[in-house]
Motif scaffolding. Structure first.
Motif, PDB file in Angstrom:
ATOM      1  N   LYS A  14      -0.154  -9.145  -5.079  1.00 18.67           N
ATOM      2  CA  LYS A  14      -1.468  -8.711  -5.566  1.00 18.67           C
ATOM      3  C   LYS A  14      -2.357  -8.256  -4.407  1.00 18.67           C
ATOM      4  N   GLY A  15      -3.097  -7.180  -4.620  1.00 18.18           N
ATOM      5  CA  GLY A  15      -4.087  -6.739  -3.633  1.00 18.18           C
ATOM      6  C   GLY A  15      -5.404  -6.449  -4.328  1.00 18.18           C
ATOM      7  N   GLN A  16      -6.493  -6.972  -3.776  1.00 13.22           N
ATOM      8  CA  GLN A  16      -7.819  -6.685  -4.340  1.00 13.22           C
ATOM      9  C   GLN A  16      -8.662  -6.009  -3.286  1.00 13.22           C
ATOM     10  N   LEU A  17      -9.516  -5.104  -3.711  1.00  9.26           N
ATOM     11  CA  LEU A  17     -10.488  -4.557  -2.759  1.00  9.26           C
ATOM     12  C   LEU A  17     -11.805  -4.231  -3.447  1.00  9.26           C
ATOM     13  N   VAL A  18     -12.790  -3.981  -2.619  1.00 11.85           N
ATOM     14  CA  VAL A  18     -14.139  -3.763  -3.142  1.00 11.85           C
ATOM     15  C   VAL A  18     -14.705  -2.470  -2.549  1.00 11.85           C
ATOM     16  N   GLU A  19     -15.444  -1.749  -3.395  1.00 11.48           N
ATOM     17  CA  GLU A  19     -16.059  -0.496  -2.951  1.00 11.48           C
ATOM     18  C   GLU A  19     -17.561  -0.719  -2.907  1.00 11.48           C
ATOM     19  N   VAL A  20     -18.161  -0.480  -1.743  1.00 13.13           N
ATOM     20  CA  VAL A  20     -19.618  -0.658  -1.640  1.00 13.13           C
ATOM     21  C   VAL A  20     -20.267   0.698  -1.345  1.00 13.13           C
ATOM     22  N   GLY A  77     -21.571   8.086   0.603  1.00 10.46           N
ATOM     23  CA  GLY A  77     -22.002   6.729   0.923  1.00 10.46           C
ATOM     24  C   GLY A  77     -21.048   5.634   0.482  1.00 10.46           C
ATOM     25  N   THR A  78     -19.868   6.026  -0.019  1.00 10.64           N
ATOM     26  CA  THR A  78     -18.924   5.027  -0.543  1.00 10.64           C
ATOM     27  C   THR A  78     -17.976   4.523   0.536  1.00 10.64           C
ATOM     28  N   VAL A  79     -17.824   3.222   0.630  1.00 13.76           N
ATOM     29  CA  VAL A  79     -16.928   2.628   1.629  1.00 13.76           C
ATOM     30  C   VAL A  79     -16.084   1.548   0.956  1.00 13.76           C
ATOM     31  N   VAL A  80     -14.777   1.615   1.176  1.00 15.47           N
ATOM     32  CA  VAL A  80     -13.866   0.652   0.564  1.00 15.47           C
ATOM     33  C   VAL A  80     -13.532  -0.434   1.592  1.00 15.47           C
ATOM     34  N   ILE A  81     -13.578  -1.684   1.177  1.00  9.46           N
ATOM     35  CA  ILE A  81     -13.199  -2.791   2.076  1.00  9.46           C
ATOM     36  C   ILE A  81     -11.997  -3.516   1.474  1.00  9.46           C
ATOM     37  N   GLY A  82     -11.001  -3.766   2.297  1.00  8.15           N
ATOM     38  CA  GLY A  82      -9.858  -4.544   1.807  1.00  8.15           C
ATOM     39  C   GLY A  82      -8.576  -4.117   2.475  1.00  8.15           C
ATOM     40  N   ALA A  83      -7.546  -4.754   2.097  1.00  3.49           N
ATOM     41  CA  ALA A  83      -7.410  -5.463   0.834  1.00  3.49           C
ATOM     42  C   ALA A  83      -6.830  -6.856   1.068  1.00  3.49           C
ATOM     43  N   THR A  84      -6.797  -7.647  -0.011  1.00  5.12           N
ATOM     44  CA  THR A  84      -6.122  -8.933   0.088  1.00  5.12           C
ATOM     45  C   THR A  84      -4.610  -8.729  -0.040  1.00  5.12           C
ATOM     46  N   HIS A  85      -3.849  -9.712   0.448  1.00  2.00           N
ATOM     47  CA  HIS A  85      -2.381  -9.707   0.302  1.00  2.00           C
ATOM     48  C   HIS A  85      -2.003 -11.046  -0.297  1.00  2.00           C
ATOM     49  N   SER A 139     -24.548  -2.239  -1.599  1.00  2.00           N
ATOM     50  CA  SER A 139     -24.379  -2.696  -2.986  1.00  2.00           C
ATOM     51  C   SER A 139     -22.955  -2.460  -3.461  1.00  2.00           C
ATOM     52  N   ILE A 140     -22.449  -3.406  -4.248  1.00  2.00           N
ATOM     53  CA  ILE A 140     -21.081  -3.277  -4.769  1.00  2.00           C
ATOM     54  C   ILE A 140     -21.061  -2.186  -5.832  1.00  2.00           C
ATOM     55  N   ALA A 141     -20.187  -1.177  -5.621  1.00  2.00           N
ATOM     56  CA  ALA A 141     -20.086  -0.074  -6.588  1.00  2.00           C
ATOM     57  C   ALA A 141     -18.978  -0.355  -7.591  1.00  2.00           C
ATOM     58  N   SER A 142     -17.862  -0.862  -7.102  1.00  2.00           N
ATOM     59  CA  SER A 142     -16.753  -1.182  -8.009  1.00  2.00           C
ATOM     60  C   SER A 142     -15.758  -2.073  -7.270  1.00  2.00           C
ATOM     61  N   PHE A 143     -14.794  -2.561  -7.991  1.00  2.00           N
ATOM     62  CA  PHE A 143     -13.715  -3.339  -7.363  1.00  2.00           C
ATOM     63  C   PHE A 143     -12.453  -3.006  -8.120  1.00  2.00           C
ATOM     64  N   ARG A 144     -11.336  -3.219  -7.479  1.00  2.00           N
ATOM     65  CA  ARG A 144     -10.082  -2.964  -8.177  1.00  2.00           C
ATOM     66  C   ARG A 144      -8.979  -3.853  -7.621  1.00  2.00           C
ATOM     67  N   SER A 145      -7.922  -3.978  -8.394  1.00  2.00           N
ATOM     68  CA  SER A 145      -6.774  -4.739  -7.916  1.00  2.00           C
ATOM     69  C   SER A 145      -5.517  -4.014  -8.345  1.00  2.00           C
ATOM     70  N   GLY A 146      -4.449  -4.220  -7.592  1.00  2.00           N
ATOM     71  CA  GLY A 146      -3.198  -3.547  -7.903  1.00  2.00           C
ATOM     72  C   GLY A 146      -2.033  -4.345  -7.360  1.00  2.00           C
ATOM     73  N   THR A 147      -0.829  -3.828  -7.620  1.00  2.00           N
ATOM     74  CA  THR A 147       0.385  -4.565  -7.276  1.00  2.00           C
ATOM     75  C   THR A 147       1.215  -3.767  -6.262  1.00  2.00           C
ATOM     76  N   ARG A 148       1.553  -4.424  -5.148  1.00  2.00           N
ATOM     77  CA  ARG A 148       2.470  -3.816  -4.180  1.00  2.00           C
ATOM     78  C   ARG A 148       3.872  -4.342  -4.451  1.00  2.00           C
ATOM     79  N   ALA A 149       4.867  -3.617  -3.979  1.00  2.00           N
ATOM     80  CA  ALA A 149       6.262  -4.054  -4.150  1.00  2.00           C
ATOM     81  C   ALA A 149       6.880  -4.330  -2.783  1.00  2.00           C
ATOM     82  N   TYR A 150       7.500  -5.502  -2.655  1.00  2.00           N
ATOM     83  CA  TYR A 150       8.163  -5.882  -1.397  1.00  2.00           C
ATOM     84  C   TYR A 150       9.603  -6.287  -1.639  1.00  2.00           C
ATOM     85  N   THR A 151      10.467  -6.023  -0.664  1.00  2.00           N
ATOM     86  CA  THR A 151      11.808  -6.622  -0.654  1.00  2.00           C
ATOM     87  C   THR A 151      11.717  -7.916   0.169  1.00  2.00           C
TER      88      THR A 151
END
Ligand SMILES: Cc1cc2nc3c(=O)[nH]c(=O)nc-3n(C[C@H](O)[C@H](O)[C@H](O)COP(=O)(O)OP(=O)(O)OC[C@H]3O[C@@H](n4cnc5c(N)ncnc54)[C@H](O)[C@@H]3O)c2cc1C
Length: 379
Positions: free
Chosen positions: A227-233, A260-268, A302-314
């Motif tokens: 899982k990866g999450q990030l935030v757009e400010v 003015g949009t900047v994305v921060i992330g992501a989590t692993h 200010s937080i504009a949006s956030f999203r999460s998605g799925t990475r694939a690993y071997t």
């Protein structure tokens, strides 16, 4: 003349790139299926800057280095020579931070060496805090950073939409369906609802969901979701479109886009698998970290949006692609992990080349699919 029925399952960056390439073939009838949930591409931060990573996997490095170099030519082809919209892809450079100045000098030396085989790294220089501030006015720290002018940022979702639009314009059919793969005598069936479509050849660009497609056919697939999450400010009043990608020490990068949009992330998050829930605490801690590592101004954005998605690993973190052992004319790629947006267009094009029996720019033997996709012994 009967056209060859080709199917692509999964339209993230890999599938959409393959779709664009194959849609130009006049003897192919192309259908693309994508269900969309959890797509890594749409969630991605959008950093194309693989050259100065600490990873020592040479084959992975070749894939991402070639992948980054492939972008401008590929987009030039997609845009038929017209400029690529800067909201989709732009070379803005990268700023890399290290613990101390000595480590920056070491990184510069590595960069200069790597540039011999990767001129697309561009200019390399250690910038003073003042010089960084000139590039990114909100910078409030007092550290220097290594600047590589070849770094780029890409909006994965916009790029996929662009590629799919082109493919559909070229005659491909796009279906928003969750499908399963079945085997017929010499060919394959694509099944959804009560419907079945036939296919002569198939590309499985289903990333973390590849096991779900192949296990019913008796395969073990070494792919794990992360899982990866990030935030757009947003920063009101700042022109961010030319700000470089910022990579502080650690995993939380900062990717400026336009307006003015900047994305921060992501989590692993390995243990969270396919979970897509947004955790407010993860977002606030990423903003805090950006505020601490790069600019106090993040605490007032200010937080504009956030999203999460799925990475694939071997299991060994290596990517793979190729023809599935025992399934003639079925090709797959997966395991692209945290740099799949960088490698995606080239991997998609490579799958298309395999299917068309053309030369493949990446050597498939360096990314062996049979190491990760194995026929179950009981079948
Ligand atoms: C939060 C985050 C940040 C990232 N940041 C970066 C970055 O900055 N730079 C970088 O290079 N990489 C980054 N990545 C990694 C990159 O996004 C992925 O490796 C890459 O997008 C994978 O592309 P893909 O086409 O293989 O898979 P995906 O984009 O995941 O697409 C697979 C598609 O297949 C569909 N699908 C699966 N099964 C079925 C089915 N049975 N029927 C129909 N459709 C199906 C899915 O719904 C999905 O749409 C990031 C990933 C995440 C999650």
């Amino acid at each position: 003349m009967n056209k060859k029925k080709v199917t692509i399952i999964g339209a993230g960056i890999v599938g959409a790139s393959a779709a664009y390439v194959l849609s130009k073939e006049s003897d192919i009838e192309l259908t693309i299926y994508d269900e969309g949930t959890g797509q890594g591409t749409a969630a991605a931060a959008g950093i194309i800057s693989p050259w100065l990573s600490k990873r020592r996997n040479k084959k992975w490095y070749t894939m991402v280095k070639e992948g980054a170099a492939f972008y401008p030519n590929f987009l030039n082809d997609v845009m038929a020579g017209a400029p690529t919209p800067s909201s989709v892809y732009k070379r803005v450079g990268t700023l890399l931070f290290k613990k101390n100045y000595k480590q920056l000098e070491e990184l510069l030396a590595i960069g200069l060496k790597r540039r011999e085989n990767a001129p697309e790294i561009g200019d390399l220089a250690i910038l003073s805090p003042q010089e960084i501030k000139e590039l990114v006015p909100i910078y409030t720290q007092n550290k220097s950073a290594l600047y590589a002018s070849g770094g780029a940022r890409v909006d994965g979702k916009k790029l996929v939409n662009l590629l799919l639009d082109k493919a559909v314009n070229n005659g491909a059919t796009l279906k928003h369906e969750h499908v399963t793969l079945g085997r017929l005598d010499q060919t394959y069936s694509i099944n959804y609802g009560h419907q079945t479509d036939p296919a002569d050849a198939v590309i499985l660009s289903a990333s973390a969901w590849l096991p779900e497609l192949l296990e019913p056919l008796g395969y073990n697939v070494d792919i794990h979701p992360q899982k990866g999450q990030l935030v757009e400010v947003t920063f009101d009043g700042y022109k961010t479109e030319n700000w470089p990608v910022i990579m502080p020490e650690g995993e939380k990068d900062i990717t400026p886009f336009e307006n003015g949009t900047v994305v921060i992330g992501a989590t692993h998050e390995n243990e969270k698998g396919f979970d897509l829930e947004i955790e407010k605490s993860a977002l606030t801690s990423m903003i805090k970290e950006a505020s601490h590592t790069f600019s106090h101004y993040f605490s007032t954005s200010s937080i504009a949006s956030f999203r999460s998605g799925t990475r694939a690993y071997t299991s060994d973190f290596s990517p793979f692609f190729g023809e599935i052992p025992g399934l003639e004319n079925v090709y797959a790629a997966s395991g692209l992990g945290a740099t799949g947006l960088t490698a995606g267009p080239l991997v998609g094009q490579s799958l298309a080349s395999l299917l068309l029996d053309e030369n493949v720019r990446l050597s498939p033997e360096d990314y062996p699919i049979d190491k990760y996709v194995k026929k179950n012994q009981l079948n």
